[in-house]
Structures are given as C-alpha cells and as structure tokens.
Write an enzyme that holds these catalytic residues in place. Structure first.
Site, PDB file in Angstrom:
ATOM      1  N   GLY A   1       3.998  -8.019  18.272  1.00 23.34           N
ATOM      2  CA  GLY A   1       3.866  -8.521  16.883  1.00 23.34           C
ATOM      3  C   GLY A   1       4.688  -9.611  16.150  1.00 23.34           C
TER       4      GLY A   1
ATOM      5  N   LYS B   1       6.630   2.859  10.994  1.00 17.20           N
ATOM      6  CA  LYS B   1       5.497   3.743  10.367  1.00 17.20           C
ATOM      7  C   LYS B   1       4.393   2.852  10.107  1.00 17.20           C
ATOM      8  CE  LYS B   1       6.010   4.213   6.003  1.00 17.20           C
ATOM      9  NZ  LYS B   1       5.629   3.341   4.967  1.00 17.20           N
TER      10      LYS B   1
ATOM     11  N   ASP C   1       2.527   6.851   1.958  1.00 21.29           N
ATOM     12  CA  ASP C   1       3.361   5.784   2.110  1.00 21.29           C
ATOM     13  C   ASP C   1       4.643   5.896   1.885  1.00 21.29           C
ATOM     14  OD1 ASP C   1       3.364   2.878   2.835  1.00 21.29           O
ATOM     15  OD2 ASP C   1       3.661   2.742   0.702  1.00 21.29           O
TER      16      ASP C   1
ATOM     17  N   LYS D   1       4.309   2.095  -7.799  1.00 17.60           N
ATOM     18  CA  LYS D   1       4.192   0.628  -7.637  1.00 17.60           C
ATOM     19  C   LYS D   1       3.993   0.045  -8.988  1.00 17.60           C
ATOM     20  CE  LYS D   1       3.102  -0.175  -2.805  1.00 17.60           C
ATOM     21  NZ  LYS D   1       4.306  -0.669  -2.171  1.00 17.60           N
TER      22      LYS D   1
ATOM     23  N   HIS E   1      10.072   8.137   3.365  1.00 21.06           N
ATOM     24  CA  HIS E   1      11.439   7.895   2.711  1.00 21.06           C
ATOM     25  C   HIS E   1      11.830   8.882   1.762  1.00 21.06           C
ATOM     26  CE1 HIS E   1      10.109   4.280   4.707  1.00 21.06           C
ATOM     27  NE2 HIS E   1       9.414   3.780   3.441  1.00 21.06           N
TER      28      HIS E   1
ATOM     29  N   THR F   1       4.237 -12.584  15.783  1.00 21.91           N
ATOM     30  CA  THR F   1       4.030 -13.595  14.687  1.00 21.91           C
ATOM     31  C   THR F   1       4.028 -12.721  13.211  1.00 21.91           C
ATOM     32  OG1 THR F   1       1.772 -13.528  15.298  1.00 21.91           O
ATOM     33  CG2 THR F   1       2.958 -15.215  16.292  1.00 21.91           C
TER      34      THR F   1
ATOM     35  N   HIS G   1      13.207   2.932   7.606  1.00 22.20           N
ATOM     36  CA  HIS G   1      14.119   2.019   7.159  1.00 22.20           C
ATOM     37  C   HIS G   1      15.211   2.566   6.014  1.00 22.20           C
ATOM     38  CE1 HIS G   1      11.255   0.578   4.271  1.00 22.20           C
ATOM     39  NE2 HIS G   1      12.216  -0.209   3.626  1.00 22.20           N
TER      40      HIS G   1
ATOM     41  N   ASP H   1      -3.239 -10.498  24.680  1.00 23.95           N
ATOM     42  CA  ASP H   1      -4.049  -9.661  23.760  1.00 23.95           C
ATOM     43  C   ASP H   1      -3.896  -8.391  24.020  1.00 23.95           C
ATOM     44  OD1 ASP H   1      -5.828 -11.628  22.327  1.00 23.95           O
ATOM     45  OD2 ASP H   1      -6.844 -11.935  23.982  1.00 23.95           O
TER      46      ASP H   1
HETATM   47  C1  BG6 Z   1       7.613   0.573   2.936  1.00 21.83           C
HETATM   48  C2  BG6 Z   1       6.104   0.899   2.173  1.00 21.83           C
HETATM   49  O1  BG6 Z   1       7.632   1.609   3.828  1.00 21.83           O
HETATM   50  O2  BG6 Z   1       8.429   0.665   1.972  1.00 21.83           O
HETATM   51  C3  BG6 Z   1       5.944  -0.015   1.261  1.00 21.83           C
HETATM   52  O3  BG6 Z   1       5.078   0.876   3.140  1.00 21.83           O
HETATM   53  C4  BG6 Z   1       7.065  -0.346   0.332  1.00 21.83           C
HETATM   54  O4  BG6 Z   1       4.495   0.189   0.470  1.00 21.83           O
HETATM   55  C5  BG6 Z   1       8.254  -0.323   0.845  1.00 21.83           C
HETATM   56  O5  BG6 Z   1       6.811  -1.489  -0.810  1.00 21.83           O
HETATM   57  C6  BG6 Z   1       9.404  -0.451   0.076  1.00 21.83           C
HETATM   58  O6  BG6 Z   1      10.855  -0.590   0.851  1.00 21.83           O
HETATM   59  P1  BG6 Z   1      11.979  -1.414   0.173  1.00 21.83           P
HETATM   60  O7  BG6 Z   1      13.159  -1.387   1.144  1.00 21.83           O
HETATM   61  O8  BG6 Z   1      11.579  -2.842  -0.381  1.00 21.83           O
HETATM   62  O9  BG6 Z   1      12.302  -0.417  -1.231  1.00 21.83           O
END
Ligand code: BG6
Length: 491
Positions: free
Chosen positions: A20, A159, A246, A341, A251, A22, A189, A96
């Site tokens: 991945g 993820k 998501d 969001k 998170h 690019t 993350h 590929d």
């Molecule tokens: C990602 C989600 O894991 O985290 C996204 O898939 C979300 O939808 C993003 O926008 C938010 O991360 P951060 O670090 O910008 O708060």
C-alpha cells in the site's frame, strides 16, 4: 517493557515492506513518521524500506512523490536535505496483490539483498484495503518469503480487523496460519496517542488519584471523541461500517479499558493486555431492554447525499452509549461513550466526574470535581476545583488547575505512528491489540448492533452538520451524570 529477545552476537538488518506504498496512509502517516524516527535517530542503523504499489513508477519518481506529500502532511519539521538522505533507504516495488509471480519477484528482491553474516528482520506492513489482508498474508507463505532465514518476521495490520466477530475470526484464522500471535501487531492508533499513554502515569504514579479511582469517589466517566469532518471521500467504506464499528469497537473501548483496568503486575505487554481483557470480560451484557436509556444513534443531515453513500442509508455517524463494568471497582458507575462525525468541534477527551462531596451551602450549588484528560487537539490535564471567591461574602467559584502539555511542548508530540512503528521494530506489543481483546470487543459491539437490527431507522436521530449532535443527547445522560461535561463546558 518486554521485548522479543534478539540475539545480540549476530549482525542484523531491518527491512520494512509496506503493502500500500502509494496509498493515503503511507503518504499521510507512515512516511512522515518514519522520517521523524530517522532524523531523531531512532531507526535501526541498517534500516531500509521497500514500498509496494500496483502502479508503474520508478523509485526516483516515488521518492519525489513522498517528499511532496510529506511536506503537505507532516506537522513537524522537515528539511529537503535530510529527507533526501532518508529517502535513499526507500525502494519502490511494483506488485499486484493477487499475482503469485510478483511475490516470487519480491522474494528474489529480498534474496538479492542478503549479505553473508547478516540476519534480517522483516516487518510486513499491510496499509491496504482489508479485502487484501488475507490474500497478501497467504502469498507471503506460498512464495516462501515466510520461510526465508531471518532474525524475525513481523506483521503489522491496520484496522478494520473484520466487520464483526465472525469475519474477524475468519481473518484471524487465516493470518494465524502464517504468523504466530506474538508476531502479529494489530494497530489501534488511539492507544498510542500521547495523552492515552499518559493515563497509566497519571493513575499509577500519583497517590492522590490511585486511591480515589473507583466507584466510591467517581460518579461517571465520559469518553468523548468528536470530529468536525464528515465522511469525505470514504463514503464507500463508511456506509458499510458506521460509527459503532469504525470507532466504538476499537478506539473508544480501548480508551475505556485503559481508564478502567486494574494496575497491571508489570508494564509488560501481556500483563497490560491481560488487565484490559478483564475489563472487556466484565462489560455488562448489552441487551435490547430499555434501549433508549443506553443508546443513541445519529446521522448528520446530508449524509445520504455523500459520495458512494446509499440514498436510504441508515448508517449511524454518531453513537452515544452507556456502558457498565461489573466488577468491584466500577459497580454502578456509568461509562458514557460519545463519538460522531460532522460536529461542531474536533476533540477527544476523557472526563472523570467525581461524586459531589459538598457539605455546606455557599450561595450556589457546588459542582463536583472534574478531571479532564485532553487527548486532542490540545493535550493536557485539567482539574476543576471549588474554591472560595475572594471577598467579604462567602461565595464559591469553580476554578481550573491546568497542565497544558501542548503549550509546553508547542504541539510537538510525536504522531502515534512514530511510536507504533518504533515499538513494532523493538518487539514491544503493549500498544497493539491482542486477539482476545478483539474477540471481546467485537462480541460487545455485535450485541449493540443486533439490539437495533430491523428497527434501526426508528432509532436514528438526525442532527445538523456543525452542531453538538441530536438534542436527545442531553436527556440521555441525565440519568447517571450531571452533564456531558464536554458539551456543557463554558470554559
Ligand atoms: C479512524 C477512523 O480509525 O480514526 C476514522 O476510521 C476517524 O473514521 C479516525 O476519522 C479519527 O482519528 P483521529 O486520530 O484523526 O482522531
């Protein structure tokens, strides 16, 4: 923290292979993070990167693409000269994902780099759409790259790890045939954000907090992760996913576990993750009884018109939920999770609302003490206290004691990916998600999803773009906490 033991008397080299190369993640996050690790001298001496993409490109072209994107996305210092030296470690490799012959070429490329007396470390990073995870991993096996003599081989995987427990189990079974659990690094993350890593320090290195971190003193915990942006160009992915999968499954539940876990025996990866697993096991089962007291789903107005989103979509772009942890420390304390969001602000914070201990009346109702752990955009810790206002009449005021980490360090904290890549190179999996954590969090989120199945549209509240979310949020919280402290702040 515990690391995989690497023999010290052999010379080793580390090659990272990004599938991945690019893609967006590589340009926005991975290359800027690697560059920071490089200029701060954290990368191993003999480090190189093979970046894999499907497009035809020379390495020279690729390196200049990286310079342009790093200039655009890196929030930290960058100079052309050091970037040039850094980028000489990078080779572009066209492949590929579904072509076995291409993996044989990759195997040959790795063989060509072999040196006598040197054992290689290989870090395979899957920064691709999840549709390719299994295929790439299986091809690492069939091409016998996995059989290559090496010091270690590790797999980092982004993820989403599955779409539900069933698909995650299938994916895990496939990759576990090729890599052992100890060599699989599943990314979340959020866990590597500076202030999240600070929670252990705050809780376990400060006697004043350690002794009151429980149901006797805490009224509620509120975990708030809000975003200003809508789905943007990710409508296709997001519409099949929604905020529960998501954000909550990974998170928010990770933040909850880190806030709630018992002190681990040591800070070694398995001790920490064992404690998080105990929290996930203690989550009160989510059933469809009294649903309106436990769950709000929202969708921002105009979401259905976003690119690649179904025009009748019932996908939630906001979730508020109330979670209980049935153990001795947290019995009866609601943990409120809120994420969405297209809201007014981008923010992430954990708010601890203490019990109101006011004994005397000072003209106004006293507010409980509040501890805010600010994760982003500001990083810091704020403690709200009641004090006497100066004056001849006894009056009370709420004041803030503020540790503003972002002011002190000028918003220069490392990005999560710097920490995660470095930890993976060093064999420290503390901040990566173990399979049993994933199983339990998927099981929990699956039960929320199935509780509204069939009647989801009737649960979905519409909210305006740029607002604080649906108005129902206010009454939702009042049963267990005083306010949504973040949404009600006047500070
Ligand atoms: C990602 C989600 O894991 O985290 C996204 O898939 C979300 O939808 C993003 O926008 C938010 O991360 P951060 O670090 O910008 O708060």
């Amino acid at each position: 923290m515990k690391k995989d033991k690497a023999s010290t008397d052999i010379k080793t080299r580390t090659t990272m292979v990004i599938f991945g190369g690019t893609g967006d993640l590589t340009h926005r996050k991975l290359i800027p993070a690697l560059y920071q690790l490089y200029i701060n001298k954290y990368l191993p001496e003999d480090f190189s990167l093979i970046s894999i993409g499907r497009r035809d490109k020379t390495t020279e072209e690729y390196r200049s693409d990286l310079l342009a994107s790093t200039k655009r996305f890196s929030t930290r210092n960058l100079d052309d000269e050091s970037f040039d030296t850094f980028s000489r470690m990078i080779t572009y490799f066209r492949l590929d994902f579904n072509n076995e012959k291409d993996y044989e070429r990759l195997h040959k490329e790795l063989d060509d780099r072999d040196q006598d007396g040197v054992l290689d470390n290989y870090m395979f990073y899957l920064a691709v759409s999840p549709d390719y995870f299994t295929e790439i991993v299986e091809n690492l096996k069939t091409s016998r790259i996995r059989k290559k003599k090496s010091n270690w081989q590790r797999l980092i995987i982004e993820k989403p790890f599955g779409q539900d427990l069933e698909s995650a189990t299938k994916l895990n079974a496939a990759i576990s045939k090729v890599f052992d659990e100890k060599d699989i690094y599943r990314i979340d993350h959020y866990v590597a954000k500076e202030m999240i890593q600070n929670i252990n320090m705050l809780r376990f290195q400060n006697a004043i907090f350690e002794s009151i971190w429980n149901r006797t003193h805490i009224n509620s915990v509120q975990i708030t992760v809000l975003e200003k942006e809508g789905v943007g160009t990710r409508g296709g992915y997001y519409d099949d996913t929604g905020a529960l999968r998501d954000m909550v499954q990974n998170h928010l539940l990770q933040l909850l576990a880190i806030t709630a876990m018992e002190p681990p025996k040591t800070l070694d990866a398995d001790d920490v993750r064992n404690e998080k697993v105990k929290v996930f096991k203690a989550l009160r089962e989510f059933t469809d009884e009294h649903l309106e007291e436990k769950l709000i789903l929202g969708q921002y107005s105009g979401y259905q018109k976003e690119d690649k989103v179904d025009e009748d979509s019932t996908t939630e772009t906001l979730v508020a939920t109330k979670v209980y942890i049935d153990n001795k420390r947290w019995e009866g304390v609601p943990f409120y999770l809120l994420t969405g969001k297209a809201l007014k602000n981008k923010t992430a914070q954990i708010t601890i609302e203490f019990k109101n201990s006011s004994r005397y009346h000072y003209g106004a109702n006293s507010e409980p003490n509040i501890l805010e752990i600010k994760i982003q955009p500001d990083e810091g810790i704020t403690l709200h206290l009641n004090v006497k206002q100066p004056g001849v009449i006894d009056k009370m005021a709420m004041v803030e004691m503020d540790y503003c980490q972002s002011c002190l360090y000028l918003f220069n904290s490392p990005d999560s990916y710097e920490k995660l890549i470095l930890d993976a190179i060093n064999g420290d999996s503390t901040l990566f998600t173990r399979w049993d954590e994933l199983q339990l969090t998927w099981k929990y989120v699956d039960s929320i999803i199935s509780s509204v199945k069939g009647s989801k549209s009737s649960y979905l509240r519409c909210y305006e773009v740029g607002s604080d979310g649906p108005p129902e949020l206010k009454s939702f919280i009042q049963s267990g906490a005083r306010h949504w402290w973040y949404l009600n702040r006047e500070y």
